[in-house]
Design an enzyme around this catalytic site. Structure first.
Site, mmCIF file in Angstrom:
data_model
loop_
_atom_site.group_PDB
_atom_site.id
_atom_site.type_symbol
_atom_site.label_atom_id
_atom_site.label_comp_id
_atom_site.label_asym_id
_atom_site.label_seq_id
_atom_site.Cartn_x
_atom_site.Cartn_y
_atom_site.Cartn_z
ATOM 1 N N GLN A 144 0.852 -1.208 0.000
ATOM 2 C CA GLN A 144 0.000 0.000 0.000
ATOM 3 C C GLN A 144 0.883 1.252 0.000
ATOM 4 O O GLN A 144 0.573 2.249 0.662
ATOM 5 C CB GLN A 144 -0.925 0.004 1.226
ATOM 6 C CG GLN A 144 -2.145 -0.884 1.099
ATOM 7 C CD GLN A 144 -3.159 -0.335 0.091
ATOM 8 O OE1 GLN A 144 -3.203 0.855 -0.199
ATOM 9 N NE2 GLN A 144 -3.994 -1.221 -0.439
ATOM 10 N N SER A 145 1.976 1.212 -0.730
ATOM 11 C CA SER A 145 2.969 2.285 -0.655
ATOM 12 C C SER A 145 2.474 3.623 -1.205
ATOM 13 O O SER A 145 2.085 3.733 -2.372
ATOM 14 C CB SER A 145 4.213 1.850 -1.436
ATOM 15 O OG SER A 145 5.082 2.941 -1.629
ATOM 16 N N ASN A 146 2.533 4.647 -0.362
ATOM 17 C CA ASN A 146 2.244 6.012 -0.821
ATOM 18 C C ASN A 146 3.346 6.496 -1.752
ATOM 19 O O ASN A 146 3.102 7.256 -2.682
ATOM 20 C CB ASN A 146 2.171 6.965 0.375
ATOM 21 C CG ASN A 146 1.097 6.571 1.358
ATOM 22 O OD1 ASN A 146 -0.076 6.552 1.026
ATOM 23 N ND2 ASN A 146 1.492 6.219 2.580
#
Ligand SMILES: *Cc1c(COP(=O)(O)O)cnc(C)c1O
Length: 333
Positions: free
Chosen positions: A76-78
């Site tokens: 879920q990397s920003n």
């Protein structure tokens, strides 16, 4: 410090607001005044801290003639979302390597940032096991693309090298200027500490400007000594790149590991409480992985008397709220 000599794309168009949050301060109940530096409002799809770093990183990629960006992050990397978003704006291809830090956590149907990877038109996603050598994995992708005639440029996880960290040296300087304009004396600054570039850049900027504002990092992943060593090393590499004689000392670097809970990206009850409290007092959205845990750290430290009564404490809101939509059950429970 002279940052003007470094290539930059100009993604950060205005200073992000510094906002006093009186209802939240009162709810924390520790007799301190909390201010929030709103880097969640930075430009770039969904906002957040990586825009400041990518401003420098992508400028370096273009300078080197790249037509393709490769980067990595958690599922879920920003950072992956924003690297992809700015690549789209620049007309660059973007390939992602995602690390399953939590076993079986990658779900191509997932919401949040994962949905945005698809919506923004990612060129490819490679999923690798937790603990993989991410540089080596990205190099494999680069090798394939080079064989197809592409010119790939690898941005490390979180854009946390001395190029990306300059974005947060600049943020420290922007903050000092704002505090001057607001005639506001800040006694302490709290920052999330992940891949370390944000924390390292802020501390380098504060020390390099003799600001006299202590900075405390709240770790979201690694153990305290490991994280502090990573921040110290990167802060000094960044100061060296900038060409100033200032150096950060080990005693200036604090990165607590008390708020990680069971592990990176895994919810804690205190994170849920912090996210709900700020939402319900000030209508500001934190995220479950970084800013929510960092705020749970601020709240706990405040209640333990870490800040003297009457202190003005500045919290760096690094963004990440798109990830909330991948954690609905956590917040509904
Ligand atoms: C990446 C990230 C951080 C941590 O910044 P680092 O430079 O990796 O330490 C904090 N908050 C959010 C929302 C992030 O995406």
């Amino acid at each position: 410090m002279n940052l003007a000599k470094f290539a930059r794309r100009g993604y950060v168009t205005t200073p992000t607001p510094i906002e006093y949050v009186p209802r939240f301060s009162k709810a924390v109940g520790a007799d301190i005044n909390i201010y929030i530096k709103r880097d969640d409002l930075l430009p770039g799809t969904g906002g957040g801290n990586k825009t400041r770093k990518l401003d420098f990183s992508i400028a370096d990629a273009l300078k080197q003639g790249a037509d393709t960006i490769i980067t990595c992050g958690a599922v879920q990397s920003n950072h992956c979302r924003l690297t992809l978003a700015w690549s789209v704006k620049e007309g660059l291809d973007c390939h992602l390597v995602l690390e399953e830090r939590v076993k079986h956590s990658y779900n191509p149907e997932a919401s949040g940032n994962n949905f945005l990877f698809q919506l923004l038109g990612v060129k490819s996603i490679t999923v690798v096991d937790g603990g993989s050598n991410m540089m080596a994995e990205m190099e494999k992708v680069a090798e394939k693309l080079r064989a197809q005639g592409k010119k790939p440029y690898i941005i490390p996880g979180g854009a946390s090298n001395s190029i990306g960290a300059m974005g947060y040296v600049s943020c420290a300087e922007e903050t000092l200027r704002q505090l001057f304009d607001m005639q506001l004396k800040i006694d302490h600054m709290i920052v999330p500490s992940g891949s370390a570039g944000t924390h390292a850049g802020i501390i380098a900027g504060m020390i390099g400007n003799n600001a006299g504002i202590p900075v405390t990092g709240i770790g979201v992943n690694r153990k305290k000594p490991v994280q502090e060593a990573a921040v110290l090393k990167l802060a000094n590499e960044t100061l060296e790149r900038i060409g100033t004689s200032a150096r950060v000392d080990a005693k200036d670097v604090v990165a607590f590991d008390d708020y990680v809970g069971p592990g990176y990206s895994l919810p804690t009850p205190a994170m849920v409480d912090a996210v709900k409290l700020l939402a319900q007092t000030e209508s500001i959205l934190l995220d479950p992985v970084y800013s929510g845990k960092a705020m749970s750290g601020l709240i706990d430290l405040a209640r333990k008397g870490y800040f003297p009564k009457g202190s003005n404490v500045l919290f760096l809101h690094t963004g990440g709220s798109p990830a909330l939509y991948a954690y609905l059950d956590t917040f509904r429970a």
